[in-house]
Design a protein around this motif. Structure first.
Motif, PDB file in Angstrom:
ATOM      1  N   LEU A 118       0.846  -1.187   0.000  1.00  0.00           N
ATOM      2  CA  LEU A 118       0.000   0.000   0.000  1.00  0.00           C
ATOM      3  C   LEU A 118       0.880   1.235   0.000  1.00  0.00           C
ATOM      4  O   LEU A 118       1.874   1.300   0.720  1.00  0.00           O
ATOM      5  N   ALA A 119       0.507   2.206  -0.802  1.00  0.00           N
ATOM      6  CA  ALA A 119       1.310   3.421  -0.930  1.00  0.00           C
ATOM      7  C   ALA A 119       1.359   4.188   0.386  1.00  0.00           C
ATOM      8  O   ALA A 119       0.379   4.244   1.125  1.00  0.00           O
ATOM      9  N   ALA A 242     -13.922  12.956   5.078  1.00  0.00           N
ATOM     10  CA  ALA A 242     -12.819  12.342   4.326  1.00  0.00           C
ATOM     11  C   ALA A 242     -11.785  13.380   3.896  1.00  0.00           C
ATOM     12  O   ALA A 242     -10.578  13.131   3.947  1.00  0.00           O
ATOM     13  N   GLN A 243     -12.242  14.564   3.486  1.00  0.00           N
ATOM     14  CA  GLN A 243     -11.318  15.615   3.061  1.00  0.00           C
ATOM     15  C   GLN A 243     -10.404  16.041   4.215  1.00  0.00           C
ATOM     16  O   GLN A 243      -9.192  16.211   4.037  1.00  0.00           O
ATOM     17  N   ALA A 244     -10.984  16.182   5.384  1.00  0.00           N
ATOM     18  CA  ALA A 244     -10.202  16.596   6.551  1.00  0.00           C
ATOM     19  C   ALA A 244      -9.226  15.502   6.961  1.00  0.00           C
ATOM     20  O   ALA A 244      -8.070  15.774   7.320  1.00  0.00           O
ATOM     21  N   ILE A 245      -9.694  14.254   6.907  1.00  0.00           N
ATOM     22  CA  ILE A 245      -8.824  13.139   7.284  1.00  0.00           C
ATOM     23  C   ILE A 245      -7.622  13.060   6.335  1.00  0.00           C
ATOM     24  O   ILE A 245      -6.492  12.799   6.763  1.00  0.00           O
ATOM     25  N   SER A 246      -7.864  13.289   5.043  1.00  0.00           N
ATOM     26  CA  SER A 246      -6.778  13.200   4.061  1.00  0.00           C
ATOM     27  C   SER A 246      -5.715  14.275   4.301  1.00  0.00           C
ATOM     28  O   SER A 246      -4.557  14.094   3.930  1.00  0.00           O
ATOM     29  N   LYS A 247      -6.109  15.393   4.916  1.00  0.00           N
ATOM     30  CA  LYS A 247      -5.120  16.423   5.262  1.00  0.00           C
ATOM     31  C   LYS A 247      -4.241  15.951   6.416  1.00  0.00           C
ATOM     32  O   LYS A 247      -3.057  16.286   6.485  1.00  0.00           O
ATOM     33  N   LYS A 248      -4.840  15.170   7.327  1.00  0.00           N
ATOM     34  CA  LYS A 248      -4.079  14.630   8.450  1.00  0.00           C
ATOM     35  C   LYS A 248      -3.278  13.390   8.044  1.00  0.00           C
ATOM     36  O   LYS A 248      -2.209  13.131   8.592  1.00  0.00           O
ATOM     37  N   MET A 249      -3.825  12.640   7.074  1.00  0.00           N
ATOM     38  CA  MET A 249      -3.163  11.430   6.596  1.00  0.00           C
ATOM     39  C   MET A 249      -3.020  11.544   5.075  1.00  0.00           C
ATOM     40  O   MET A 249      -3.863  11.053   4.319  1.00  0.00           O
ATOM     41  N   PRO A 250      -1.957  12.180   4.582  1.00  0.00           N
ATOM     42  CA  PRO A 250      -1.804  12.407   3.138  1.00  0.00           C
ATOM     43  C   PRO A 250      -1.710  11.124   2.313  1.00  0.00           C
ATOM     44  O   PRO A 250      -1.908  11.166   1.092  1.00  0.00           O
ATOM     45  N   ILE A 251      -1.424  10.003   2.974  1.00  0.00           N
ATOM     46  CA  ILE A 251      -1.352   8.755   2.212  1.00  0.00           C
ATOM     47  C   ILE A 251      -2.738   8.285   1.780  1.00  0.00           C
ATOM     48  O   ILE A 251      -2.851   7.398   0.937  1.00  0.00           O
TER      49      ILE A 251
END
Length: 460
Positions: A118-119, A242-251
């Motif tokens: 997984l990336a 999901a958008q906020a989570i992706s900022k905290k977890m860029p992967i």
């Protein structure tokens, strides 16, 4: 052989070419007979260079595909025919997950050549002997659960008191779900309700009602996910943030499972579902044979083109997204310039070998070409060398004739002169080098006359 019977006959290009070919072959035989040590050394050097550059790929390749029944295993099976077409066997190796795969492939003693991962999970700089060929497809992080519809304000509270499978310890699912839970200050290691179960085991327990929910990082074509998606009493968690989570977890990237995409007839899901996804990356050892990398790249492009993905455009993959591992130079050229021009016209190992050594060939050409130009004209070169040798013999005879007045020695020199003359008549002379021969014979006659005059003087 007489090629021209009538001196007034027009010259024939065919006859001239045939005569030149016969003479060329004769002189090449002389070249091999006299210069065989140099030619043997050249052939040996070329042979060593070819084998030192490893033209032939291994016949067996080992690819780590994670858990049994995972989408990685299904993806690995799609690669097998492409390797079989090149006469190579692709062996799929199951592991318990990401950690086991990375530990295995990074070990110098491991037989593994490549692994799916997984990336974004591999720590940057931890695996210096590994490279990536890029990402192949999206891998969503699914959260299946039973009971009430959960929203982001209640899910973590519910999870504190319910049994949740978060994937085998050290697996990609475990790493992603644990990081996600930690954003809401839930520590998976301290909570006995968070269970490290395999996908197959967690799926059965969730369907049988033994656990409340399960995380699974897998593509929709895996057997476990297919089984879960058929259960009407299971719900897919909607990550509204999901958008906020992706900022905290860029992967993780926000993706959407479209309304009706699972079953359009029965409108499943009944609404768009916000999800998070990473990508499946193909990791290789740095010393993986270039032909193997070319096969992986070519197969990845074709496989991703034929996928029917829920979350991406088929033309998007393969692509270099995970920069925690360096991109292989083979893959870099593939992304920049596309597939090699000769792909499909000859075996891929030949194509990759030419792609690997073309710079070496250019350098060798710059050195060898001036020497190679000599070979097609060897008949000319050999004639010049032989006439030059005859001139040296002639000069030596002239010097000896000048230094002696003895009639017997002069007669011996005259015999040697005749031998030199006969030797020059045996030389294969190209038409445009005839002037050298007759110039030499003029010089030879001068020396002959010198010796003859000295003999007459001694007879007086």
């Amino acid at each position: 052989m007489t090629f021209r019977k009538n001196k007034n006959q027009d010259p024939s290009i065919i006859v001239h070419s045939l005569k030149s070919l016969i003479q060329e072959i004769s002189d090449w035989r002389n070249l091999f007979r006299t210069e065989w040590p140099m030619l043997l050394l050249l052939i040996g050097g070329i042979t060593i260079l070819l084998f030192a550059s490893e033209p032939f790929p291994p016949r067996n390749i080992y690819l780590a595909v994670g858990q049994e029944g995972s989408s990685f295993e299904q993806l690995g099976k799609k690669f097998k025919p492409y390797f079989a077409d090149e006469g190579i066997t692709l062996n799929l190796v199951n592991t318990s997950g990401y950690t086991a795969s990375m530990q295995a492939i990074s070990s110098p003693e491991s037989t593994l050549n490549a692994a799916f991962s997984l990336a974004g999970i591999a720590p940057k700089g931890r695996y210096p002997n590994l490279q990536t060929l890029g990402s192949i497809e999206y891998v969503p992080l699914w959260l299946f659960h039973r009971g009430i519809k959960l929203d982001t304000s209640t899910v973590m509270t519910a999870f504190k008191n319910e049994k949740i499978a978060i994937g085998p310890e050290g697996s990609g699912t475990d790493i992603l779900s644990s990081r996600l839970l930690s954003l809401t200050e839930l520590n998976a290691d301290d909570n006995p309700n968070f269970l490290h179960l395999s996908n197959l085991e967690a799926t059965d327990k969730l369907i049988n009602g033994e656990i409340f929910g399960m995380f699974i990082a897998d593509a929709e074509n895996s057997p476990s996910l297919k089984k879960l998606l058929k259960q009407d009493d299971l719900k897919i968690f909607n990550f509204e943030y999901a958008q906020a989570i992706s900022k905290k977890m860029p992967i993780l990237s926000p993706v959407v499972l479209p309304k009706g995409s699972l079953d359009l007839r029965h409108q499943r899901p009944a609404q768009d579902i916000n999800m998070l996804a990473t990508t499946a990356t193909l990791i290789i050892k740095k010393d993986t044979h270039p032909a193997i990398q070319h096969i992986f790249m070519s197969a990845a492009e074709r496989i991703s083109r034929d996928l029917d993905p829920l979350f991406s455009n088929p033309d998007f993959f393969p692509v270099y997204l995970d920069h925690n591992l360096p991109l292989s130079p083979i893959a870099s050229r593939y992304y920049d310039k596309g597939a090699p021009a000769l792909e499909g016209k000859m075996p891929l190992w030949v194509v990759s070998y030419l792609d690997k050594i073309w710079l070496l060939l250019v350098g060798a050409f710059a050195v060898i070409f001036p020497l190679f130009k000599l070979f097609p004209n060897y008949r000319h070169t050999r004639a010049i060398l032989l006439i030059s040798n005859a001139y040296e013999d002639l000069l030596q005879i002239e010097r000896e004739a000048q230094e002696t007045t003895e009639s017997q020695k002069l007669l011996t020199l005259l015999e040697r002169l005749q031998e030199v003359n006969l030797d020059t008549l045996k030389i294969s002379i190209p038409a445009d080098e005839m002037n050298r021969l007759y110039s030499f014979r003029g010089s030879l006659n001068t020396v002959r006359q010198l010796i003859a005059n000295k003999i007459k003087e001694n007879e007086k």
